[in-house]
Design a protein around this motif. Structure first.
Motif, short mmCIF file in Angstrom:
data_model
loop_
_atom_site.label_atom_id
_atom_site.label_comp_id
_atom_site.label_asym_id
_atom_site.label_seq_id
_atom_site.Cartn_x
_atom_site.Cartn_y
_atom_site.Cartn_z
N HIS A 120 28.33 13.42 23.25
CA HIS A 120 29.19 14.20 24.16
C HIS A 120 28.76 15.67 24.22
N LEU A 121 27.46 15.90 24.09
CA LEU A 121 26.92 17.26 24.14
C LEU A 121 25.75 17.32 25.11
N ASP A 122 25.73 18.36 25.94
CA ASP A 122 24.58 18.67 26.77
C ASP A 122 23.65 19.58 25.98
N GLU A 123 22.34 19.41 26.19
CA GLU A 123 21.37 20.38 25.69
C GLU A 123 21.11 21.40 26.79
N ALA A 124 20.82 22.65 26.43
CA ALA A 124 20.65 23.70 27.44
C ALA A 124 19.74 24.80 26.92
N ILE B 184 6.69 18.50 26.47
CA ILE B 184 6.44 18.71 25.04
C ILE B 184 7.50 19.66 24.53
N THR B 185 8.24 19.25 23.52
CA THR B 185 9.30 20.09 22.97
C THR B 185 9.08 20.35 21.49
N SER B 186 9.68 21.41 21.01
CA SER B 186 9.47 21.81 19.61
C SER B 186 10.50 21.24 18.66
N SER B 187 11.50 20.54 19.18
CA SER B 187 12.54 20.00 18.31
C SER B 187 13.22 18.82 18.97
N GLY B 188 13.96 18.06 18.17
CA GLY B 188 14.77 17.00 18.71
C GLY B 188 16.07 17.56 19.26
N GLN C 237 16.77 22.25 15.06
CA GLN C 237 16.48 23.65 15.34
C GLN C 237 15.00 23.95 15.14
N THR C 238 14.54 25.01 15.78
CA THR C 238 13.14 25.43 15.68
C THR C 238 13.08 26.79 15.00
N ARG C 239 12.17 26.94 14.07
CA ARG C 239 12.00 28.23 13.39
C ARG C 239 10.70 28.89 13.83
N GLU C 240 10.74 30.22 13.97
CA GLU C 240 9.56 30.97 14.39
C GLU C 240 8.52 31.01 13.27
N VAL C 241 7.27 31.26 13.69
CA VAL C 241 6.17 31.50 12.75
C VAL C 241 5.58 32.87 13.09
N ASN C 242 4.69 33.37 12.26
CA ASN C 242 4.02 34.65 12.51
C ASN C 242 2.61 34.42 13.04
N ASP C 243 2.24 35.19 14.06
CA ASP C 243 0.88 35.08 14.58
C ASP C 243 -0.07 35.96 13.77
N GLU C 244 -1.30 36.15 14.29
CA GLU C 244 -2.29 36.93 13.55
C GLU C 244 -1.87 38.37 13.30
N GLU C 245 -1.02 38.90 14.17
CA GLU C 245 -0.55 40.28 14.02
C GLU C 245 0.81 40.32 13.33
N HIS C 246 1.18 39.21 12.71
CA HIS C 246 2.44 39.10 11.95
C HIS C 246 3.67 39.33 12.83
N GLN C 247 3.53 38.96 14.12
CA GLN C 247 4.66 39.02 15.03
C GLN C 247 5.30 37.64 15.14
N ASP D 122 9.88 25.52 23.95
CA ASP D 122 9.83 25.96 22.56
C ASP D 122 11.19 26.55 22.21
N ALA D 123 12.13 25.68 21.85
CA ALA D 123 13.50 26.11 21.63
C ALA D 123 14.24 25.08 20.78
N CYS D 124 15.30 25.51 20.16
CA CYS D 124 16.17 24.58 19.43
C CYS D 124 16.79 23.58 20.42
N HIS D 125 17.08 22.39 19.94
CA HIS D 125 17.81 21.36 20.71
C HIS D 125 17.10 21.00 22.02
N SER D 126 15.78 21.02 22.02
CA SER D 126 15.05 20.83 23.28
C SER D 126 14.59 19.40 23.53
N GLY D 127 14.89 18.49 22.63
CA GLY D 127 14.31 17.15 22.71
C GLY D 127 14.62 16.34 23.95
#
Length: 216
Positions: A67-71, A174-178, A182-192, A119-124
């Motif tokens: 009973h939930l929409d993803e958005a 292609i999604t980052s999560s079911g 939830q999806t957690r960020e990572v750091n790139d080469e410049e630590h961003q 690339d977001a939480c709840h994106s499956g």
């Protein structure tokens, strides 16, 4: 940044980006409608979203299991502390996104291709209503069924038969999560901080040979 650079290396020229204040709900909707209007048969389209994703109470009754929409969450969407957020029109729900993607599939025709990267939480299941989704132990299974089917996969149909057509283009998401993850960020080469799917998709594209072009 990472996805834009990857697409430029693949020869994409008509790139349009919305970010921060520019990514309000109205702007996102106008961009989808403009893209649909400009799309021609045979076009290759990539849509990338990197940001917040959420779940909202479903009011049209099509979410029979949870009973939930993803958005996706535009820049001007209400915060989780807002008591009226579940009825807000400032989210782009899976139902609405599915309509846009269906129209794009029709516009590109059977020789076209639509790739959606979210690339977001709840994106499956954010393309609900379009095609079929590959799933591993999809959450609607009962715990006993999940245990019994552990390590197996299956297809489930989410497109009404009346909406299928041999004249529509291929849609790949292609999604980052079911849907419930939830999806957690990572750091790139410049630590961003950067979304993991966006970053690793772009880094993978770097390995594609120069004479190879999307879709590979």
């Amino acid at each position: 940044y990472w996805v834009e650079q990857a697409l430029r290396r693949q020869g994409f020229k008509a790139l349009s980006a919305l970010s921060n204040e520019g990514a309000k709900a109205d702007s996102i909707r106008k961009s989808f409608n403009r893209l649909i209007a400009l799309t021609q048969p045979g076009d290759k389209i990539v849509i990338h979203y990197g940001g917040h994703g959420t779940q909202l109470i479903d009011f049209d009754g099509d979410e029979k299991e949870d009973h939930l929409d993803e958005a996706i969450v535009p820049y001007d969407a209400p915060s989780p502390s807002n008591p009226g957020r579940h009825r807000s029109k400032l989210f782009i729900r899976d139902d609405e996104l599915g309509v846009y993607l269906g129209l794009l599939q029709a516009a590109v025709g059977k020789t076209g291709h639509v790739l959606v990267i979210i690339d977001a939480c709840h994106s499956g299941t954010l393309n609900r209503g379009q095609g079929r989704i590959r799933t591993d132990n999809y959450p609607h299974q009962k715990p006993s069924e999940q245990k019994k089917n552990k390590g197996t996969s299956d297809w489930f149909q989410i497109t009404p038969a009346s909406r299928t057509s041999t004249n529509t283009g291929t849609l790949v998401m292609i999604t980052s999560s079911g849907a419930n993850e939830q999806t957690r960020e990572v750091n790139d080469e410049e630590h961003q901080p950067v979304g993991p799917l966006s970053y690793f998709f772009a880094k993978t594209i770097e390995k594609v040979e120069k004479d190879e072009r999307y879709p590979w």
